[in-house]
Design an enzyme around this catalytic site. Sequence first.
Site, PDB file in Angstrom:
ATOM      1  N   ARG A 127      67.858  80.380  -2.596  1.00 36.89           N
ATOM      2  CA  ARG A 127      67.598  79.247  -1.688  1.00 36.89           C
ATOM      3  C   ARG A 127      67.222  77.957  -2.412  1.00 36.89           C
ATOM      4  O   ARG A 127      66.581  77.088  -1.824  1.00 36.89           O
ATOM      5  CB  ARG A 127      66.505  79.597  -0.680  1.00 36.89           C
ATOM      6  CG  ARG A 127      66.886  80.784   0.182  1.00 36.89           C
ATOM      7  CD  ARG A 127      66.066  80.863   1.437  1.00 36.89           C
ATOM      8  NE  ARG A 127      66.416  82.069   2.166  1.00 36.89           N
ATOM      9  CZ  ARG A 127      65.865  83.262   1.924  1.00 36.89           C
ATOM     10  NH1 ARG A 127      64.956  83.386   0.988  1.00 36.89           N
ATOM     11  NH2 ARG A 127      66.248  84.294   2.614  1.00 36.89           N
ATOM     12  N   LYS A 149      74.773  65.075  -3.332  1.00 38.49           N
ATOM     13  CA  LYS A 149      75.819  65.818  -2.628  1.00 38.49           C
ATOM     14  C   LYS A 149      76.419  66.873  -3.552  1.00 38.49           C
ATOM     15  O   LYS A 149      76.786  66.575  -4.681  1.00 38.49           O
ATOM     16  CB  LYS A 149      76.931  64.867  -2.162  1.00 38.49           C
ATOM     17  CG  LYS A 149      76.529  63.985  -1.007  1.00 38.49           C
ATOM     18  CD  LYS A 149      77.726  63.165  -0.520  1.00 38.49           C
ATOM     19  CE  LYS A 149      77.345  62.259   0.637  1.00 38.49           C
ATOM     20  NZ  LYS A 149      78.470  61.416   1.069  1.00 38.49           N
ATOM     21  N   GLU A 191      84.721  52.184  -9.909  1.00 38.84           N
ATOM     22  CA  GLU A 191      83.522  52.402  -9.089  1.00 38.84           C
ATOM     23  C   GLU A 191      82.381  51.495  -9.558  1.00 38.84           C
ATOM     24  O   GLU A 191      81.537  51.087  -8.761  1.00 38.84           O
ATOM     25  CB  GLU A 191      83.100  53.871  -9.121  1.00 38.84           C
ATOM     26  CG  GLU A 191      84.176  54.840  -8.624  1.00 38.84           C
ATOM     27  CD  GLU A 191      84.124  55.139  -7.117  1.00 38.84           C
ATOM     28  OE1 GLU A 191      83.297  54.546  -6.398  1.00 38.84           O
ATOM     29  OE2 GLU A 191      84.934  55.982  -6.676  1.00 38.84           O
ATOM     30  N   LYS A 233      73.326  52.271  -6.366  1.00 42.58           N
ATOM     31  CA  LYS A 233      73.549  53.418  -5.482  1.00 42.58           C
ATOM     32  C   LYS A 233      72.216  54.008  -5.029  1.00 42.58           C
ATOM     33  O   LYS A 233      72.043  54.329  -3.853  1.00 42.58           O
ATOM     34  CB  LYS A 233      74.401  54.488  -6.161  1.00 42.58           C
ATOM     35  CG  LYS A 233      74.644  55.652  -5.217  1.00 42.58           C
ATOM     36  CD  LYS A 233      75.834  56.502  -5.536  1.00 42.58           C
ATOM     37  CE  LYS A 233      75.990  57.587  -4.446  1.00 42.58           C
ATOM     38  NZ  LYS A 233      76.968  58.616  -4.798  1.00 42.58           N
ATOM     39  N   GLU A 243      73.411  58.196   5.940  1.00 41.93           N
ATOM     40  CA  GLU A 243      74.738  57.584   5.956  1.00 41.93           C
ATOM     41  C   GLU A 243      75.129  57.061   7.337  1.00 41.93           C
ATOM     42  O   GLU A 243      76.223  57.290   7.824  1.00 41.93           O
ATOM     43  CB  GLU A 243      75.786  58.588   5.448  1.00 41.93           C
ATOM     44  CG  GLU A 243      77.057  57.904   4.965  1.00 41.93           C
ATOM     45  CD  GLU A 243      77.864  58.740   3.982  1.00 41.93           C
ATOM     46  OE1 GLU A 243      77.389  59.805   3.560  1.00 41.93           O
ATOM     47  OE2 GLU A 243      78.960  58.284   3.635  1.00 41.93           O
ATOM     48  N   ARG A 247      74.810  52.769   3.817  1.00 44.30           N
ATOM     49  CA  ARG A 247      75.473  53.657   2.866  1.00 44.30           C
ATOM     50  C   ARG A 247      76.986  53.677   3.057  1.00 44.30           C
ATOM     51  O   ARG A 247      77.734  53.969   2.130  1.00 44.30           O
ATOM     52  CB  ARG A 247      74.895  55.072   3.011  1.00 44.30           C
ATOM     53  CG  ARG A 247      75.273  55.990   1.874  1.00 44.30           C
ATOM     54  CD  ARG A 247      74.400  57.230   1.880  1.00 44.30           C
ATOM     55  NE  ARG A 247      74.794  58.173   0.861  1.00 44.30           N
ATOM     56  CZ  ARG A 247      74.106  59.282   0.571  1.00 44.30           C
ATOM     57  NH1 ARG A 247      73.001  59.547   1.220  1.00 44.30           N
ATOM     58  NH2 ARG A 247      74.514  60.090  -0.367  1.00 44.30           N
ATOM     59  N   ASN A 251      81.676  53.084   0.681  1.00 40.56           N
ATOM     60  CA  ASN A 251      83.059  53.510   0.891  1.00 40.56           C
ATOM     61  C   ASN A 251      84.054  52.363   0.793  1.00 40.56           C
ATOM     62  O   ASN A 251      85.225  52.536   1.158  1.00 40.56           O
ATOM     63  CB  ASN A 251      83.195  54.187   2.255  1.00 40.56           C
ATOM     64  CG  ASN A 251      82.533  55.551   2.264  1.00 40.56           C
ATOM     65  OD1 ASN A 251      82.835  56.386   1.430  1.00 40.56           O
ATOM     66  ND2 ASN A 251      81.603  55.763   3.176  1.00 40.56           N
ATOM     67  N   HIS A 254      87.621  53.058   0.009  1.00 43.62           N
ATOM     68  CA  HIS A 254      87.812  54.512   0.026  1.00 43.62           C
ATOM     69  C   HIS A 254      88.661  55.026   1.188  1.00 43.62           C
ATOM     70  O   HIS A 254      89.293  56.068   1.056  1.00 43.62           O
ATOM     71  CB  HIS A 254      86.461  55.228   0.004  1.00 43.62           C
ATOM     72  CG  HIS A 254      85.865  55.322  -1.374  1.00 43.62           C
ATOM     73  ND1 HIS A 254      85.540  54.211  -2.107  1.00 43.62           N
ATOM     74  CD2 HIS A 254      85.572  56.383  -2.162  1.00 43.62           C
ATOM     75  CE1 HIS A 254      85.048  54.589  -3.272  1.00 43.62           C
ATOM     76  NE2 HIS A 254      85.061  55.902  -3.337  1.00 43.62           N
ATOM     77  N   HIS A 258      91.485  57.196  -0.067  1.00 44.96           N
ATOM     78  CA  HIS A 258      91.660  58.610   0.294  1.00 44.96           C
ATOM     79  C   HIS A 258      93.030  58.837   0.926  1.00 44.96           C
ATOM     80  O   HIS A 258      93.654  59.877   0.708  1.00 44.96           O
ATOM     81  CB  HIS A 258      90.561  59.057   1.263  1.00 44.96           C
ATOM     82  CG  HIS A 258      89.221  59.220   0.599  1.00 44.96           C
ATOM     83  ND1 HIS A 258      88.035  58.952   1.235  1.00 44.96           N
ATOM     84  CD2 HIS A 258      88.887  59.626  -0.652  1.00 44.96           C
ATOM     85  CE1 HIS A 258      87.021  59.189   0.402  1.00 44.96           C
ATOM     86  NE2 HIS A 258      87.513  59.587  -0.749  1.00 44.96           N
ATOM     87  N   HIS A 271      91.249  59.408  -8.470  1.00 44.01           N
ATOM     88  CA  HIS A 271      90.397  58.836  -7.424  1.00 44.01           C
ATOM     89  C   HIS A 271      90.048  57.357  -7.673  1.00 44.01           C
ATOM     90  O   HIS A 271      90.236  56.516  -6.797  1.00 44.01           O
ATOM     91  CB  HIS A 271      89.128  59.680  -7.283  1.00 44.01           C
ATOM     92  CG  HIS A 271      88.138  59.104  -6.321  1.00 44.01           C
ATOM     93  ND1 HIS A 271      88.333  59.131  -4.959  1.00 44.01           N
ATOM     94  CD2 HIS A 271      86.975  58.451  -6.531  1.00 44.01           C
ATOM     95  CE1 HIS A 271      87.311  58.531  -4.366  1.00 44.01           C
ATOM     96  NE2 HIS A 271      86.476  58.112  -5.301  1.00 44.01           N
TER      97      HIS A 271
HETATM   98 ZN    ZN Z   1      84.650  57.103  -5.063  1.00 49.16          ZN
END
Ligand code: ZN
Length: 372
Positions: A127, A149, A191, A233, A243, A247, A251, A254, A258, A271
């Site tokens: 955990r 993340k 980035e 960031k 988010e 936040r 993006n 993005h 994407h 990316h």
């Molecule tokens: Zn990115």
Amino acid sequence: MSMPPSALHRLEVELGPRRYPIHIGPGLLGDQALLAAQAPGRHVLIVSDANVAPHYLARVEAAFAGAGKQVASVVLPPGEQEKTLARFGELLSALARLGASRDACLVALGGGVVGDLAGFAAACWMRGVRFVQLPTTLLAMVDSSVGGKTAVDLPEGKNLVGAFHQPSAVIADTDTLATLPERELCAGLAEVLKYGALGDAAFFAWVEAKAAALRAREPTALAEAIARSCAHKAAIVARDETETGERMLLNLGHTFGHAIEAEQGFGGLVHGEAVAVGMVLAARLSARRGHAPDADAERLAAALQALGLPTALPPGLAPEALLARMRLDKKNLSGRLRLILWRGIGQAFVAEDVEEAAVLRVLSGQGPLAGA
Ligand code: ZN
Ligand code: ADP
């Protein structure tokens, strides 16, 4: 040490009750005391990949073993296709074989793929155990090392299974960037520039001025770029952990990016490259909708080119197909396109209900003033 002290940075990320340091500078993987101090318990599992391990794994193993830790390592084949539940399971098995207890420490030595996998294993083993990131790509240093993340992919989609699990420390040794392929370095620089583009015009100008030094991997410039990016960031994430608001600005480029990545499949833009093209498209759309001067879009494109990045859509991508991908973006609300646009360099904002016709025109390569 031969390096100037100005190449060394240390900052704190504060997320609610959690707090962790990011160390940035040359030679940090050689700092045995710094590494060993990250693992107060007995067991250390190091996760790396086959491109990174030959260069850096031995010295990381030695740092922990030298401090009396029981160390095991897993070296994965490189690449996003390894970010699977099966690999995640292998890491858990390795922890079991090691006899890892609750005070175990997982160490990610590599780029975002290794970090996501090792971080997710750390989030789940008993955990949640300690997790230390030793990022070796510029992208991982400026992006995935902040925010906590972790995830693996499913055949049905990327990052569908994961958890928030903050590292206990990030140690970014800028010397590791010496072996990073040129293309990956430039992708990370996209980035870096993004942080300036979305919220800090002065940083944007700094990156523009340092483009040649950054591409030449000048250590002081790289360390400063990483530190300033992480600080941006960290500040944004701290103000908006869930988010819902600010936040989303991270993006920028993005949603377009994407769509490009999904549409072209394997062998296309990486990316950061897709994000570079996406930021230019977002800037052109902003100009077309009257939010921002066209000159800012051109300045962005020039800066990206100086960083070795593409600024135009690769040939063969149908605008309608890209738009269809963009409609699936998680940021959209009830079928309306929600995009990050800008009022100019350093001034991104969330645009609600963007009309598809304008997006299609930009995707078709029509300049912002065409037909205006
Ligand atoms: Zn990115
Ligand atoms: P990301 O760009 O998300 O951080 P990856 O973890 O996929 O992604 O890393 C990108 C590629 O660069 C992979 O092929 C990885 O093995 C390789 N790589 C990562 N760090 C280094 C390094 N310091 N030197 C050489 N290759 C590296």
